[in-house]
Design a protein around this motif. Structure first.
Motif, PDB file in Angstrom:
ATOM      1  N   THR A   1       1.801   4.569 -11.146  1.00 38.99           N
ATOM      2  CA  THR A   1       0.721   5.557 -11.096  1.00 38.99           C
ATOM      3  C   THR A   1      -0.196   5.331  -9.888  1.00 38.99           C
ATOM      4  OG1 THR A   1       0.843   5.683 -13.503  1.00 38.99           O
ATOM      5  CG2 THR A   1      -1.156   6.522 -12.515  1.00 38.99           C
ATOM      6  N   CYS A   2      -0.155   4.139  -9.330  1.00 40.68           N
ATOM      7  CA  CYS A   2      -0.968   3.849  -8.138  1.00 40.68           C
ATOM      8  C   CYS A   2      -0.565   4.738  -6.949  1.00 40.68           C
ATOM      9  CB  CYS A   2      -0.897   2.379  -7.771  1.00 40.68           C
ATOM     10  SG  CYS A   2       0.782   1.767  -7.603  1.00 40.68           S
ATOM     11  N   ALA A   3       0.552   5.481  -7.092  1.00 37.69           N
ATOM     12  CA  ALA A   3       0.990   6.385  -6.019  1.00 37.69           C
ATOM     13  C   ALA A   3      -0.060   7.439  -5.682  1.00 37.69           C
ATOM     14  CB  ALA A   3       2.286   7.087  -6.429  1.00 37.69           C
ATOM     15  N   TYR A   4      -0.923   7.770  -6.650  1.00 34.01           N
ATOM     16  CA  TYR A   4      -1.832   8.902  -6.471  1.00 34.01           C
ATOM     17  C   TYR A   4      -2.907   8.650  -5.415  1.00 34.01           C
ATOM     18  CZ  TYR A   4       0.359   9.711 -11.044  1.00 34.01           C
ATOM     19  OH  TYR A   4       1.265   9.830 -12.072  1.00 34.01           O
ATOM     20  N   GLY A   5      -3.015   7.397  -5.010  1.00 33.74           N
ATOM     21  CA  GLY A   5      -3.924   7.056  -3.924  1.00 33.74           C
ATOM     22  C   GLY A   5      -3.601   7.789  -2.637  1.00 33.74           C
TER      23      GLY A   5
ATOM     24  N   ALA B   1      -7.558  -3.550  -5.441  1.00 35.54           N
ATOM     25  CA  ALA B   1      -7.174  -2.274  -4.849  1.00 35.54           C
ATOM     26  C   ALA B   1      -6.657  -2.545  -3.442  1.00 35.54           C
ATOM     27  CB  ALA B   1      -8.364  -1.340  -4.803  1.00 35.54           C
ATOM     28  N   MET B   2      -5.609  -1.826  -3.056  1.00 37.00           N
ATOM     29  CA  MET B   2      -5.146  -1.913  -1.665  1.00 37.00           C
ATOM     30  C   MET B   2      -5.533  -0.604  -0.997  1.00 37.00           C
ATOM     31  SD  MET B   2      -1.414  -3.688  -2.371  1.00 37.00           S
ATOM     32  CE  MET B   2      -0.801  -3.668  -0.687  1.00 37.00           C
ATOM     33  N   GLU B   3      -6.350  -0.707   0.032  1.00 40.01           N
ATOM     34  CA  GLU B   3      -6.833   0.500   0.698  1.00 40.01           C
ATOM     35  C   GLU B   3      -6.252   0.569   2.111  1.00 40.01           C
ATOM     36  OE1 GLU B   3     -11.115   1.302   0.464  1.00 40.01           O
ATOM     37  OE2 GLU B   3     -11.010   1.903   2.568  1.00 40.01           O
ATOM     38  N   PHE B   4      -5.805   1.753   2.468  1.00 40.41           N
ATOM     39  CA  PHE B   4      -5.196   1.944   3.788  1.00 40.41           C
ATOM     40  C   PHE B   4      -6.047   2.896   4.605  1.00 40.41           C
ATOM     41  CE2 PHE B   4      -2.022   0.757   0.780  1.00 40.41           C
ATOM     42  CZ  PHE B   4      -1.241  -0.181   1.441  1.00 40.41           C
ATOM     43  N   ALA B   5      -6.337   2.505   5.831  1.00 42.81           N
ATOM     44  CA  ALA B   5      -7.150   3.357   6.689  1.00 42.81           C
ATOM     45  C   ALA B   5      -6.730   3.109   8.135  1.00 42.81           C
ATOM     46  CB  ALA B   5      -8.626   3.032   6.480  1.00 42.81           C
ATOM     47  N   GLY B   6      -7.436   3.697   9.047  1.00 40.83           N
ATOM     48  CA  GLY B   6      -7.136   3.485  10.459  1.00 40.83           C
ATOM     49  C   GLY B   6      -6.399   4.656  11.062  1.00 40.83           C
ATOM     50  N   GLU B   7      -6.377   4.669  12.381  1.00 42.23           N
ATOM     51  CA  GLU B   7      -5.820   5.862  13.024  1.00 42.23           C
ATOM     52  C   GLU B   7      -4.302   5.957  12.828  1.00 42.23           C
ATOM     53  OE1 GLU B   7      -6.353   3.176  14.916  1.00 42.23           O
ATOM     54  OE2 GLU B   7      -4.579   3.092  16.202  1.00 42.23           O
ATOM     55  N   GLY B   8      -3.694   4.832  12.476  1.00 45.19           N
ATOM     56  CA  GLY B   8      -2.248   4.833  12.237  1.00 45.19           C
ATOM     57  C   GLY B   8      -1.864   5.677  11.029  1.00 45.19           C
ATOM     58  N   LEU B   9      -2.836   5.903  10.153  1.00 39.74           N
ATOM     59  CA  LEU B   9      -2.573   6.679   8.948  1.00 39.74           C
ATOM     60  C   LEU B   9      -2.258   8.142   9.268  1.00 39.74           C
ATOM     61  CD1 LEU B   9      -2.655   6.198   5.880  1.00 39.74           C
ATOM     62  CD2 LEU B   9      -5.069   6.841   5.910  1.00 39.74           C
ATOM     63  N   HIS B  10      -2.913   8.646  10.320  1.00 31.27           N
ATOM     64  CA  HIS B  10      -2.840  10.087  10.570  1.00 31.27           C
ATOM     65  C   HIS B  10      -1.437  10.576  10.911  1.00 31.27           C
ATOM     66  CE1 HIS B  10      -7.039  10.071   9.982  1.00 31.27           C
ATOM     67  NE2 HIS B  10      -7.261   9.282  11.016  1.00 31.27           N
TER      68      HIS B  10
ATOM     69  N   GLU C   1       3.805  -3.477  -6.720  1.00 26.65           N
ATOM     70  CA  GLU C   1       4.745  -4.592  -6.541  1.00 26.65           C
ATOM     71  C   GLU C   1       4.084  -5.792  -5.883  1.00 26.65           C
ATOM     72  OE1 GLU C   1       7.106  -4.012  -8.361  1.00 26.65           O
ATOM     73  OE2 GLU C   1       6.951  -1.822  -8.400  1.00 26.65           O
ATOM     74  N   ALA C   2       2.869  -5.612  -5.373  1.00 29.06           N
ATOM     75  CA  ALA C   2       2.055  -6.744  -4.919  1.00 29.06           C
ATOM     76  C   ALA C   2       1.002  -7.054  -5.985  1.00 29.06           C
ATOM     77  CB  ALA C   2       1.394  -6.424  -3.582  1.00 29.06           C
ATOM     78  N   GLY C   3       1.142  -6.426  -7.146  1.00 27.13           N
ATOM     79  CA  GLY C   3       0.227  -6.700  -8.255  1.00 27.13           C
ATOM     80  C   GLY C   3      -1.004  -5.819  -8.272  1.00 27.13           C
ATOM     81  N   ALA C   4      -1.122  -4.876  -7.314  1.00 30.41           N
ATOM     82  CA  ALA C   4      -2.372  -4.111  -7.184  1.00 30.41           C
ATOM     83  C   ALA C   4      -2.655  -3.234  -8.402  1.00 30.41           C
ATOM     84  CB  ALA C   4      -2.324  -3.249  -5.930  1.00 30.41           C
ATOM     85  N   LYS C   5      -3.953  -3.074  -8.644  1.00 30.75           N
ATOM     86  CA  LYS C   5      -4.395  -2.208  -9.722  1.00 30.75           C
ATOM     87  C   LYS C   5      -4.296  -0.751  -9.284  1.00 30.75           C
ATOM     88  CE  LYS C   5      -8.205  -2.283 -12.923  1.00 30.75           C
ATOM     89  NZ  LYS C   5      -9.103  -3.361 -13.364  1.00 30.75           N
ATOM     90  N   THR C   6      -4.607  -0.544  -8.031  1.00 32.57           N
ATOM     91  CA  THR C   6      -4.489   0.800  -7.485  1.00 32.57           C
ATOM     92  C   THR C   6      -4.298   0.706  -5.981  1.00 32.57           C
ATOM     93  OG1 THR C   6      -5.430   3.035  -7.575  1.00 32.57           O
ATOM     94  CG2 THR C   6      -6.934   1.250  -7.005  1.00 32.57           C
ATOM     95  N   ALA C   7      -3.956   1.845  -5.397  1.00 31.52           N
ATOM     96  CA  ALA C   7      -3.857   1.927  -3.935  1.00 31.52           C
ATOM     97  C   ALA C   7      -4.648   3.159  -3.530  1.00 31.52           C
ATOM     98  CB  ALA C   7      -2.406   2.077  -3.516  1.00 31.52           C
TER      99      ALA C   7
END
Lengths: 415, 413, 161, 155
Positions: A122-126, A191-200, A216-222
């Protein structure tokens, strides 16, 4: 007070101005997804409650996707229980329409929402800036009855993405590399948060692949910041955000990683753990019996295009069973229109109905003793795809398709 | 005195006249072994002490019941088959191409006049091209693999003549169901069924396949159609004098002749749990269904999918009802992709699976539970065939199946 | 001659009843045994004792060509089946496995489950004091039965036994 | 007093209970397959009151609540591990099965050892020696005390 994106979503769900990592908050849950992996047990527990009721049925989405079409009378009985309960209670219900997370992304998830799913991915929804987290059926039951739950506010690990992926390298290679780096419990509770210009440069499909695998890294959410790419996707699917949050510049992160996307190479995760990674090029001594392109992680149209481009005009190795499983009916139909399904069928692959299929290892394409599977699925745990003494390698759509042709693990460019 | 079609086929192979009741040893043109039976046939072959297969060109291994595999032991069958093929130099192994009975004619193996045996009772299907073919056990198959021959009793023939034009909502499935109902499930035991008449002449090879396929449900040893120009087109062979002679003579001796008018047929179902428990669909109207299955070696061909698509176009299957479509072969799947059939079926909400035996063999592909009702286009509605013994199975044509999926209850197209 | 306790089944006992598809691929007949007749009578396989016989109506063994059906019956120790008629593939498969099948039109309607029959192959069956005639098999089948099944017959042909 | 069943690091939920059993109608039908891939004897050998002791990251993987449920149904008194994956941890508390973090226990006990656990004091007695374990957070202790999360709904 400076807050992370996760803190902001939880604060909003708790009806508070702010909260911080380590707090335990009572939150109102925006949506509650459940699939046929556990719902039959939830229903039994529900029926045993003193005063069974559902707080807000419009927030529930139930999806039969794991064992569809049913493989046994027991499965069929569990499906029947779920179908009848959904029908009686007016719950939004999908059966055989595709993998739950893909259906949620296509039809339900909105930025800023807090979503419980009785499924770890379900963490996919991030990918759309929503806080999705996997729960068990007791937690799920509590949330549908009360409309609320308690949450430990997670710390956040931030990943700043820079540059862009090289041709022939995919989001899946990136997230497998990250999991290899931080280990299978490197983000436990976080939580694993992804940001930065590489995201675009990353499509929604790429983003889902990344967020989906964070558990798979144990995160609660992404979580990912909502940008134009995300807004375009929402618009295309006829939805508006609930709220758009981003981490404050001075928010506190437990760790920060800067990742240069151009350094990522095609990766495989070797048996029996997702963090057991190796360069795909180093695995050419591994013969395979089965290949799988699909799942909530990598069964979208973009992934099928990648696979089809690799396999077009070639043929699946005669001893390999290659299953291609679009993640949803929408993906199936798009792939049909684009001629991708025929490319796969012509090449000797087997195109299946949209569902969890081989990734889940219990209904279709189960592998036998001593067999090896290369998969775009989510997990390579021991026995995940069938017999306890079998082997699963995880890789990108390109590597999977190339390996299906070669009969052993190979990257597409070496085919 | 003339000969029936089966007598002609057998006589040609053994080189002398035959009559019903004769026990003769025939040379075998084709052996088909499906994935379920491969390990058993291999084991018996080895127990018998043979060191080679009589003709590796004439043996076809087909993996279809276990695709996609639902149990961890399934792929052992593929492995045993592959190893056997390698060891004895077998040339024809179909690992993921579709249902055995579809492939045996579609892939160009069985031709008119051939004699074929398979380890599956629906091997009778190849009668659609005028071949004598029937199902046997794996021990006999092992014997054939070693010797290239098998003893058979020359069967008596029941001739079935059908003339006239079928009503629009009636397909060859309704015909064979009605005939099984009339003959009963054992009424043609040991007999050859021979289908003739203007209705039969007008049928496609695919429609004939449905009839041949289900002949075994009346107990028949084979279900034959005289090859014609359509057969030859399908088999990619010239329609020559030898082929033209492959038909039952008018003055042949038949055990029985059944005559039907095509106009008298109506859509029917075989009701739970016997194939000869036939009722008109109109009498079953209102029976709620949970699932519809379109597929199998009986009715999983392009024309069957097209028939369903014509009915489902622009419509949607009923809420909470599932429709599962399993094309019979890779070739059919691709043709149905190309002509838009699969798109129509998908738009209507059908679940389209990969080609294989699917639900018909009861190991996956839509198993049901107690109290559920399924309308299915396959060949058997035996107790427990698709789940528990409390599942109600109705066998019907693709047209009835499609109309039923839309209505959510058994309905005439 | 041998005597046997009767287990009675009806008409059209199909191969999916004798052994459902689910269990066909088990590696050995021993593993399949407990599931024989399970859709119809789940407890029957555990009750049948070696030497018992099955009496049935018309069309016994109709349906698929699965040879596991006669094999599993044989593995249960069933001494013979007496039915009004048999489906043909089952018939061949049974003989090939050395399982004795007897066709008898009247016996089914006149005996009850639990009765004891005295069988003289090729001649007669006696139950409750009444005698029922039975025919002998064609020569080619008798040969296979006498060899102990087709595998043994082939082994002999190949000079192995 | 119960026996120790010891498991390695990163035991995932698929090893605790494999996918092919999850859709079985009841936990009782599933429980005989617990740990099937790692120790096929486990389900028949474990007795009520026994303990599962594991290394790091026990219960990682899916959110299947069937994983703690089958352990509880077999009578496992508690799982003691160096660390737990979070969904498994939460699910265990929710169904009222104690999950205890102890960094040292795994390294000092063997399969089959006898041990005792006093949940209230957070003390473990194994091989005649006493070990202390991490206490549960108050919120979780509260859920456990009331007999699991569902009990709170039935108040």
């Amino acid at each position: 007070m400076a807050m992370t994106m996760a803190e902001k979503i939880i604060a909003a769900a708790a009806g508070k101005e702010s909260c911080k990592a380590g707090d335990i908050e009572t939150v109102t849950v925006d949506k509650m997804m459940s699939n046929d992996g556990t719902t039959h047990l939830t229903i039994d527990m529900y029926n045993n409650l003193k005063n069974p009721h559902i707080a807000d049925v419009s927030k529930l989405v139930w999806i039969i996707d794991h064992n569809i079409p049913a493989d046994s009378p027991k499965t069929a009985a569990s499906h029947k229980k779920m179908r009848e309960f959904a029908k009686e209670n007016g719950i939004t219900f999908y059966e055989g329409e595709g993998v739950c997370h893909q259906i949620m992304m296509e039809n339900h998830v909105r930025p800023g929402e807090l979503i419980f799913g009785a499924d770890s991915h379900t963490c996919a929804y991030g990918a759309l800036g929503a806080f999705g987290t996997g729960v068990g059926c007791t937690d799920y039951l509590y949330s549908i009855v009360t409309g609320t739950s308690w949450l430990l506010v997670p710390e956040t690990i931030r990943f700043n993405l820079h540059g862009s992926l090289k041709p022939g390298v995919y989001a899946r290679d990136l997230i497998l590399t990250i999991i290899g780096k931080i280990s299978a419990n490197g983000a436990n509770y976080k939580a694993m948060e992804f940001a930065g210009e590489g995201l675009h440069d990353l499509s929604i499909a790429d983003r889902i692949a990344i967020c989906n695998l964070c558990v798979e890294a144990g995160a609660k959410t992404a979580l990912m910041e909502v940008d134009d790419v995300a807004m375009d996707y929402l618009k295309e699917h006829g939805r508006e955000p609930k709220a758009i949050f981003k981490s404050d510049d001075d928010a506190e992160f437990s760790e920060v990683y800067d990742i240069d996307l151009s350094e990522i190479e095609p990766i495989v995760a070797k048996p029996h753990f997702v963090d057991n990674i190796a360069p795909a090029k180093d695995c050419s001594d591994v013969k395979i019996d089965e290949a799988f392109l699909g799942s909530c992680n990598n069964g979208r149209i973009e992934d099928l295009r990648v696979g089809a481009a690799v396999i077009k005009g070639k043929h699946v190795h005669p001893k390999v069973r290659f299953f291609v499983v679009p993640a949803s009916r929408a993906v199936y139909k798009q792939a049909l229109k684009e001629g991708l399904l025929d490319i796969f069928m012509e090449a000797g692959a087997m195109v299946m109905n949209p569902n969890c299929s081989v990734c889940w290892g219990a209904c279709q394409g189960v592998i036998g003793e001593g067999e090896t599977l290369i998969s775009t699925g989510t997990r390579n745990f021991k026995g995940r795809a069938g017999h306890k003494d079998s082997f699963v390698y995880l890789a990108s759509a390109a590597t999977v398709a190339a390996s299906a042709v070669a009969g052993y693990i190979t990257v597409a460019e070496d085919l | 005195m003339g000969y029936t079609l089966v007598e002609k086929i057998i006589a040609k192979k053994v080189g002398h006249e035959v009559k019903p009741g004769d026990i003769v040893t025939v040379p075998v043109d084709w052996c088909m072994i499906d994935d379920i039976m491969v390990p058993f046939a291999v084991q018996k072959f080895e127990e018998m002490g043979f060191d080679k297969v009589y003709d590796p060109e004439k043996v076809v291994l087909i993996y279809d019941h276990f695709l996609p595999a639902t149990q961890t032991d399934d792929s052992r069958h593929f492995r045993v088959g592959d190893e056997f093929a390698e060891k004895y130099g077998l040339k024809h192994v179909h690992r993921t191409d579709g249902i055995c009975h579809q492939l045996m004619t579609e892939a160009g193996y069985v031709k008119p006049g051939d004699i074929a045996f398979g380890t599956d009772s629906h091997t009778v299907t190849y009668g659609c091209v005028g071949a004598f073919s029937t199902g046997i056990g794996y021990t006999e198959m092992a014997g054939i693999l070693g010797t290239g021959q098998l003893w058979i009793k020359v069967p008596e023939t029941i001739k079935i003549e059908i003339d006239g034009t079928l009503p629009g909502n009636v397909t060859s499935k309704d015909i064979i169901l009605r005939i099984i109902g009339d003959l009963t499930a054992s009424g043609a035991t040991y007999n050859s069924l021979e289908f003739t008449g203007s209705t039969v002449d007008a049928m496609s090879v695919a429609s004939r396949m449905t009839i041949s396929n289900m002949s075994v449900e009346a107990g028949a040893k084979c279900g034959l159609f005289a090859p014609d120009d359509k057969t030859c087109d399908y088999c990619k062979i010239p329609y020559d004098d030898e082929i033209k002679d492959l038909h039952g003579d008018d003055n042949a001796s038949y055990a029985k002749i059944l005559r039907y008018r095509a106009e008298d047929f109506v859509p029917v179902c075989a009701c739970p749990s016997l194939v000869d428990n036939i009722k008109p669909v109109s009498e079953l109207k209102g029976t709620k269904v949970d699932q519809v299955f379109l597929g199998s070696c009986t009715n999983g061909r392009l024309e069957d999918l097209r028939t369903a698509a014509t009915i489902l176009k622009g419509k949607h299957i009923a809420p909470y009802v599932k429709m599962i479509v399993t094309p019979a072969s890779r070739k059919i799947y691709r043709a149905a992709l190309a002509d838009g059939t699969l798109e129509i079926l998908s738009d209507a909400g059908a679940i389209i699976t990969t080609p294989g035996c699917g639900l018909c063999c009861g190991r996956g592909g839509g198993i049901l539970s107690d109290g559920e009702v399924v309308v299915a286009t396959n060949n058997r509605n035996f107790l427990g065939r698709m789940g528990t013994s409390k599942v109600q199975i109705y066998l019907a044509s693709p047209a009835t199946a499609a109309a039923t999926a839309i209505a959510g209850e058994i309905t005439e197209a | 001659m041998f005597s046997a306790k009767i287990w009675k089944l009806g008409d059209d006992i199909d191969t999916d009843i004798i052994l459902p598809t689910e269990y066909l691929a088990f590696e050995t007949v021993q593993e399949m045994k407990p599931y024989a007749f399970s859709p119809l009578r789940p407890d029957l396989a555990s009750k049948i004792q070696p030497g018992d016989m099955i009496v049935a109506g018309n069309n016994f063994g109709c349906g698929s060509s699965r040879e596991q059906a006669p094999e599993v019956v044989k593995a249960l120790g069933v001494s013979c089946i007496v039915a009004k008629s048999y489906a043909r593939i089952f018939f061949r498969n049974a003989i090939n496995n050395g399982l004795l099948l007897i066709e008898q039109p009247d016996l089914f309607d006149e005996v009850s489950e639990g009765d004891i029959a005295e069988v003289t192959p090729g001649k007669e069956i006696k139950v409750n004091g009444k005698s029922y005639d039975i025919a002998s098999l064609p020569d080619n089948l008798t040969e296979i039965l006498e060899a102990g099944g087709l595998v043994k017959a082939m082994r002999k042909r190949n000079g192995l036994d | 007093m119960g026996k120790v069943f010891k498991f390695h690091k990163d035991v995932d939920t698929d090893q605790i209970i494999a996918s092919q059993y999850l859709l079985f109608p009841t936990i009782d039908e599933m429980k005989v397959h617990t740990f099937e891939s790692l120790n096929s004897e486990f389900a028949s050998q474990v007795k009520p009151g026994d303990f599962v002791v594991a290394d790091e990251n026990f219960g990682c993987g899916s959110s299947r609540e069937q994983a703690p449920s089958v352990l509880k149904a077999l009578g496992v008194k508690a799982v003691i591990a160096k660390s737990f994956a979070r969904i498994f941890y939460r699910n265990s508390i929710n169904i009222g099965m104690p999950v205890i973090v102890s960094k040292e226990l795994y390294d000092v006990v063997k399969d089959g050892d006898d041990m005792e656990l006093d949940l209230l004091s957070g003390k473990i007695l194994a091989n005649g020696k006493e070990y202390s374990c991490t206490k549960l957070p108050a919120k979780m202790q509260e859920i456990l005390d009331q007999g699991g999360l569902i009990a709170s709904l039935n108040k």
